[in-house]
Motif scaffolding. Structure first.
Motif, PDB file in Angstrom:
ATOM      1  N   ARG A  20       0.802  -1.219   0.000  1.00  0.00           N
ATOM      2  CA  ARG A  20       0.000   0.000   0.000  1.00  0.00           C
ATOM      3  C   ARG A  20       0.840   1.276   0.000  1.00  0.00           C
TER       4      ARG A  20
ATOM      5  N   SER B  51      -9.616  10.456   6.640  1.00  0.00           N
ATOM      6  CA  SER B  51      -8.827   9.696   7.604  1.00  0.00           C
ATOM      7  C   SER B  51      -7.975   8.667   6.873  1.00  0.00           C
TER       8      SER B  51
ATOM      9  N   THR C 122       1.634  10.933   8.280  1.00  0.00           N
ATOM     10  CA  THR C 122       2.821  10.346   7.650  1.00  0.00           C
ATOM     11  C   THR C 122       3.776  11.459   7.198  1.00  0.00           C
TER      12      THR C 122
HETATM   13  P1  ATP Z   1      -6.035  10.355  10.417  1.00  0.00           P
HETATM   14  O1  ATP Z   1      -6.694  11.551   9.814  1.00  0.00           O
HETATM   15  O2  ATP Z   1      -6.994   9.233  10.658  1.00  0.00           O
HETATM   16  O3  ATP Z   1      -5.169  10.654  11.597  1.00  0.00           O
HETATM   17  P2  ATP Z   1      -3.827  10.343   8.545  1.00  0.00           P
HETATM   18  O4  ATP Z   1      -4.226  10.990   7.293  1.00  0.00           O
HETATM   19  O5  ATP Z   1      -2.991  11.127   9.493  1.00  0.00           O
HETATM   20  O6  ATP Z   1      -5.092   9.748   9.285  1.00  0.00           O
HETATM   21  P3  ATP Z   1      -1.641   8.464   8.539  1.00  0.00           P
HETATM   22  O7  ATP Z   1      -1.520   8.308  10.003  1.00  0.00           O
HETATM   23  O8  ATP Z   1      -0.634   9.276   7.839  1.00  0.00           O
HETATM   24  O9  ATP Z   1      -3.082   9.005   8.146  1.00  0.00           O
HETATM   25  O10 ATP Z   1      -1.670   7.012   7.923  1.00  0.00           O
HETATM   26  C1  ATP Z   1      -1.852   6.766   6.534  1.00  0.00           C
HETATM   27  C2  ATP Z   1      -2.139   5.304   6.331  1.00  0.00           C
HETATM   28  O11 ATP Z   1      -0.996   4.529   6.653  1.00  0.00           O
HETATM   29  C3  ATP Z   1      -3.261   4.755   7.201  1.00  0.00           C
HETATM   30  O12 ATP Z   1      -4.077   3.921   6.425  1.00  0.00           O
HETATM   31  C4  ATP Z   1      -2.562   3.971   8.269  1.00  0.00           C
HETATM   32  O13 ATP Z   1      -3.349   2.890   8.679  1.00  0.00           O
HETATM   33  C5  ATP Z   1      -1.312   3.501   7.559  1.00  0.00           C
HETATM   34  N1  ATP Z   1      -0.190   3.359   8.514  1.00  0.00           N
HETATM   35  C6  ATP Z   1       0.205   4.246   9.426  1.00  0.00           C
HETATM   36  N2  ATP Z   1       1.275   3.796  10.112  1.00  0.00           N
HETATM   37  C7  ATP Z   1       1.569   2.585   9.613  1.00  0.00           C
HETATM   38  C8  ATP Z   1       2.571   1.584   9.891  1.00  0.00           C
HETATM   39  N3  ATP Z   1       3.510   1.767  10.817  1.00  0.00           N
HETATM   40  N4  ATP Z   1       2.537   0.440   9.166  1.00  0.00           N
HETATM   41  C9  ATP Z   1       1.605   0.252   8.198  1.00  0.00           C
HETATM   42  N5  ATP Z   1       0.641   1.127   7.895  1.00  0.00           N
HETATM   43  C10 ATP Z   1       0.614   2.293   8.574  1.00  0.00           C
END
Ligand code: ATP
Length: 301
Positions: free
Chosen positions: A67, A89, A95
């Motif tokens: 992914r 979300s 990230t």
């Molecule tokens: P939210 O608004 O819910 O906080 P976000 O936009 O900040 O979400 P991220 O935390 O950047 O999203 O995560 C992006 C994607 O990567 C998500 O689908 C999450 O499940 C996945 N993800 C995050 N950390 C890891 C990890 N260590 N290993 C695998 N997948 C991860």
């Protein structure tokens, strides 16, 4: 092995796995086997700040091969601006923060702060220059004083009080029987979500970081506390020369940002000021209308 001088709860899922107040980054990276450990280059120099501009250029990143999270993403945050990242979300907002901090390296592309690639500066200097006010602040099992001082270990007593005053928690603390000596955390007094956030804000103020991240700093709070904290953040930002980055769910809380970046499926699909984005009649507009209809768009009195 090095240790971070920051509260790490903004790491979200990773942090929750760790759940310890002081995190050994060596251990953290062992948890994430999919990616090689982050290392400093041989001749790494300290990051030299010059206003706090940030550039992501053609950055791609995946935690696991199945992914892709960020897909060839490029954006620039000019020094001293207030910007926000919004999007569904899981779209990769946090990230971006993790890559900037170099908890991971991108698979391709470059990330620069004030023109210096983050993978060429010392990790200590990089992390020293970025402050974070996380979603859910962890308090350490020690006194309130020490919890605030964590933002800057060399801070004087007066500086700690000043930071607490700016974050509007000083008066609350002074009303406690043991004042700044009050023990908090799991083994001490449990304080409210709003108060915890003010501790986080005090730490960030004390740290005087040229780049500050607010990771949904106003979620999970009641309307009154949320309004107050937003006002505090605005006031603090108006006094402090820094680049401020908000990661937000509720659009109303960031509608006055200089630039709003809308993320979807790993790329920036729209960017601009609130009014410009509304006029585009695109994703931002849809998100905004949806939140207005549901009444979930931030502050209601
Ligand atoms: P939210 O608004 O819910 O906080 P976000 O936009 O900040 O979400 P991220 O935390 O950047 O999203 O995560 C992006 C994607 O990567 C998500 O689908 C999450 O499940 C996945 N993800 C995050 N950390 C890891 C990890 N260590 N290993 C695998 N997948 C991860």
């Amino acid at each position: 092995v090095f240790q971070l001088s920051l509260p790490l709860n903004f790491l979200g899922s990773i942090y929750r796995e760790m759940s310890q107040a002081v995190i050994d980054m060596g251990t953290l990276f062992q948890l994430e086997n999919a990616k090689p450990a982050i290392r400093e280059i041989h001749n790494a120099k300290p990051l030299k700040m010059d206003g706090g501009s940030i550039e992501f250029k053609n950055v791609s990143f995946a935690y696991t091969p199945e992914r892709q999270i960020l897909k060839d993403i490029s954006f620039t945050i000019p020094a001293g601006q207030r910007v926000a990242f919004v999007g569904p979300s899981g779209c990769g907002k946090s990230t971006i923060l993790r890559l900037l901090f170099r908890f991971y390296d991108p698979d391709s592309g470059s990330i620069k702060i004030d023109g210096q690639p983050v993978n060429q500066v010392t990790l200590e200097s990089l992390r020293k220059e970025i402050g974070v006010v996380p979603q859910d602040t962890a308090l350490f099992n020690t006194t309130l004083f020490q919890n605030i001082k964590y933002g800057d270990h060399s801070a004087t007593e007066t500086q700690v009080y000043e930071a607490a005053k700016k974050a509007r928690i000083h008066d609350t603390i002074m009303k406690l029987p043991n004042q700044y000596d009050t023990q908090v955390g799991e083994r001490g007094l449990m304080i409210s979500g709003g108060e915890k956030q003010r501790v986080a804000l005090s730490r960030a103020i004390l740290k005087r970081a040229p780049i500050i991240f607010f990771d949904e700093a106003t979620s999970a709070l009641d309307t009154h506390t949320e309004n107050e904290i937003l006002a505090n953040i605005r006031e603090i930002l108006s006094q402090q020369q820094c680049t401020a980055i908000f990661i937000a769910h509720r659009l109303r809380t960031i509608s006055d940002a200089d630039i709003i970046f809308v993320l979807k499926d790993g790329v920036v699909v729209e960017q601009g000021r609130h009014e410009e984005l509304l006029a585009l009649n695109g994703i931002y507009r849809d998100m905004w209308d949806m939140q207005e209809i549901r009444g979930t768009n931030g502050i209601r009195d």
